[in-house]
Design a protein around this motif. Structure first.
Motif, PDB file in Angstrom:
ATOM      1  N   ASP A  45      14.139   7.107  -3.211  1.00 49.47           N
ATOM      2  CA  ASP A  45      12.822   6.661  -3.657  1.00 49.47           C
ATOM      3  C   ASP A  45      12.828   5.995  -5.029  1.00 49.47           C
ATOM      4  OD1 ASP A  45      11.619   7.613  -1.349  1.00 49.47           O
ATOM      5  OD2 ASP A  45      11.278   9.610  -2.202  1.00 49.47           O
ATOM      6  N   ASN A  50       5.834  10.834   7.492  1.00 49.70           N
ATOM      7  CA  ASN A  50       5.925  10.006   6.286  1.00 49.70           C
ATOM      8  C   ASN A  50       6.267   8.569   6.684  1.00 49.70           C
ATOM      9  OD1 ASN A  50       8.759   9.962   6.789  1.00 49.70           O
ATOM     10  ND2 ASN A  50       9.047  11.806   5.561  1.00 49.70           N
ATOM     11  N   THR A  51       6.323   7.709   5.699  1.00 47.63           N
ATOM     12  CA  THR A  51       6.579   6.288   5.957  1.00 47.63           C
ATOM     13  C   THR A  51       7.928   6.076   6.620  1.00 47.63           C
ATOM     14  OG1 THR A  51       5.248   5.715   4.018  1.00 47.63           O
ATOM     15  CG2 THR A  51       6.675   4.003   4.899  1.00 47.63           C
ATOM     16  N   GLN A  52       8.942   6.808   6.183  1.00 46.83           N
ATOM     17  CA  GLN A  52      10.294   6.659   6.724  1.00 46.83           C
ATOM     18  C   GLN A  52      10.348   6.924   8.223  1.00 46.83           C
ATOM     19  OE1 GLN A  52      13.197   9.381   5.088  1.00 46.83           O
ATOM     20  NE2 GLN A  52      14.623   9.045   6.761  1.00 46.83           N
ATOM     21  N   LYS A  53       9.698   7.992   8.669  1.00 48.32           N
ATOM     22  CA  LYS A  53       9.784   8.386  10.077  1.00 48.32           C
ATOM     23  C   LYS A  53       8.932   7.501  10.986  1.00 48.32           C
ATOM     24  CE  LYS A  53      12.595  11.795   9.295  1.00 48.32           C
ATOM     25  NZ  LYS A  53      14.009  11.727   9.688  1.00 48.32           N
ATOM     26  N   ASN A  54       7.940   6.801  10.410  1.00 46.29           N
ATOM     27  CA  ASN A  54       7.290   5.692  11.118  1.00 46.29           C
ATOM     28  C   ASN A  54       6.561   6.098  12.407  1.00 46.29           C
ATOM     29  OD1 ASN A  54       6.629   2.969  11.422  1.00 46.29           O
ATOM     30  ND2 ASN A  54       8.578   2.432  12.390  1.00 46.29           N
ATOM     31  N   GLU A  92       3.505   5.843  13.093  1.00 38.25           N
ATOM     32  CA  GLU A  92       2.505   4.848  13.469  1.00 38.25           C
ATOM     33  C   GLU A  92       3.046   3.923  14.563  1.00 38.25           C
ATOM     34  OE1 GLU A  92      -0.305   1.414  11.379  1.00 38.25           O
ATOM     35  OE2 GLU A  92       0.721   2.883  10.137  1.00 38.25           O
ATOM     36  N   MET A 120       1.336  12.335   5.893  1.00 43.89           N
ATOM     37  CA  MET A 120       0.680  11.301   6.699  1.00 43.89           C
ATOM     38  C   MET A 120       0.167  11.814   8.046  1.00 43.89           C
ATOM     39  SD  MET A 120       2.962   7.877   5.995  1.00 43.89           S
ATOM     40  CE  MET A 120       1.836   6.877   6.992  1.00 43.89           C
ATOM     41  N   TYR A 176      -3.590  11.078   8.724  1.00 46.26           N
ATOM     42  CA  TYR A 176      -3.791   9.640   8.959  1.00 46.26           C
ATOM     43  C   TYR A 176      -3.383   9.271  10.392  1.00 46.26           C
ATOM     44  CZ  TYR A 176      -2.509   4.692   9.048  1.00 46.26           C
ATOM     45  OH  TYR A 176      -2.358   3.381   9.408  1.00 46.26           O
ATOM     46  N   SER A 236      12.679   5.467  12.986  1.00 42.62           N
ATOM     47  CA  SER A 236      12.809   5.527  11.522  1.00 42.62           C
ATOM     48  C   SER A 236      13.092   4.159  10.905  1.00 42.62           C
ATOM     49  CB  SER A 236      13.924   6.492  11.133  1.00 42.62           C
ATOM     50  OG  SER A 236      13.631   7.800  11.549  1.00 42.62           O
ATOM     51  N   LYS A 237      12.552   3.978   9.702  1.00 43.33           N
ATOM     52  CA  LYS A 237      12.807   2.745   8.949  1.00 43.33           C
ATOM     53  C   LYS A 237      14.133   2.807   8.209  1.00 43.33           C
ATOM     54  CE  LYS A 237       7.936   1.538   8.384  1.00 43.33           C
ATOM     55  NZ  LYS A 237       6.838   1.264   7.421  1.00 43.33           N
TER      56      LYS A 237
END
Length: 368
Positions: A127, A205-209, A211, A237, A240, A277-278
């Protein structure tokens, strides 16, 4: 080692114990098999922590040392950590993370006379990249042993410096397919035989994606209404993603389990697993899914090192439709057909928990 003296290890995970995740799961699994007559195992809980999760460690005779938050109150954390190290006089520091910011703990330990300082890399990015870059020259002089969960995670953190790969070993008997367990679990989940159960395990979280998974599911139900997706995990997240799933009209097709301790049981009921994942180091969950005989569709940014069975598929995150098509193409596989091959390949590729425990212990004891 003298019988009267325990080897004292202080373990730190920079991701903390606020929720269940890959690194802390590995620590719990490995330390569960350490001989507590020979080792004193202390684990730092920095800042907030999950009390039920902490209790799991304590049941395995792993002592929890509660310290201030490393992220929110760094100076107080350093002060309390230094005090702990002075009092306990540890033989080894074992720290897990993904950046050179671990220099903080390494140099405290070095200054206070801890001769064995083992650092373990678990990811392929971090990060705080600027601070990581600044600290790298210092970091490389702070540890005595460098470990990584895979080649990619090792190259990311240690660059041209030497490191040893100890893969995230799993207890094969815990995850291997069992038809009776599958029937029992699917009945508990009210899943009939014709419903395709798709799973995902990861922190929100954003990493695991996650969405992206919702968009894939939206595409999939246009062609197959007999689908249920299970998102196992928790995180910042989650709320959301839950709200978004309702907006997309997916409430009847998705289940948010929260953080659960019966993931091996849930895997018995699943038909397929997804990981969009990203970025990743070497994902522990993909090893578990392969042992369970489950087809895995994962993003192509994830290292190929994690795949050792022929039912792991790598796809780009560019098109949800490609994931939808692959899910339909792969469908449900006969999980009994490759039982012996799974066992052999898991051992051959370095994911047998018991063998890896022996390797890890040698990292600590060679100079003791």
């Amino acid at each position: 080692m003298e019988n009267s003296k325990k080897f004292k290890i202080l373990t730190i995970t920079t991701s903390g114990l606020k929720k269940r995740e890959g690194i802390s799961t590995i620590i719990l699994d490995y330390y569960s098999y350490f001989d507590k007559k020979k080792y004193q195992l202390d684990l730092v809980a920095s800042g907030e922590y999950d009390s039920s999760y902490v209790h799991e460690f304590e049941k395995k005779e792993i002592n929890i040392k509660k310290l201030p938050s490393r992220k929110k109150n760094l100076l107080k954390y350093i002060y309390k950590l230094a005090k702990l190290m002075k009092e306990e006089r540890y033989d080894a520091l074992y720290i897990h993370g993904s950046s050179a910011i671990m220099s903080i703990e390494l140099y405290l330990a070095k200054i206070l006379g801890c001769s064995v300082r083992v650092v373990h890399s678990h990811n392929t990015t971090c990060d705080h990249k600027r601070l990581d870059k600044i600290l790298r020259p210092v970091f490389y002089k702070g540890y005595t042993k460098a470990l990584a969960c895979g080649e990619s995670a090792g190259r990311w953190l240690f660059e041209k410096h030497d490191f040893e790969v100890i893969k995230n070993g799993r207890d094969i008997s815990k995850y291997e397919y069992n038809e009776q367990k599958r029937v029992k679990c699917r009945k508990k989940l009210n899943l009939d035989d014709s419903t395709l159960a798709i799973g995902h395990v990861g922190n929100f979280n954003t990493q695991k994606n996650q969405e992206f998974l919702l968009r894939v599911l939206k595409e999939l139900i246009k062609e197959n209404k007999k689908v249920k997706m299970y998102l196992m995990g928790d995180g910042d997240m989650r709320k959301y993603i839950e709200v978004l799933s309702k907006k997309l009209g997916l409430s009847d097709y998705i289940c948010f389990t929260g953080s659960i301790s019966n993931v091996p049981e849930m895997l018995q009921a699943m038909d397929m697993m997804l990981l969009p994942s990203k970025h990743e180091g070497l994902p522990l969950v993909v090893i578990e899914w392969q042992i369970a005989g489950l087809p895995c569709i994962i993003s192509d940014v994830v290292t190929r090192e994690c795949a050792y069975m022929d039912y792991v598929y790598f796809l780009s995150l560019d098109k949800e439709s490609d994931w939808k098509n692959k899910i339909i193409e792969v469908g449900r596989r006969d999980r009994k057909e490759s039982d012996s091959l799974i066992y052999t390949n898991t051992q051959k590729n370095g994911y047998d928990l018991q063998k890896n425990i022996d390797i890890l212990q040698k990292c600590f004891l060679k100079d003791f």
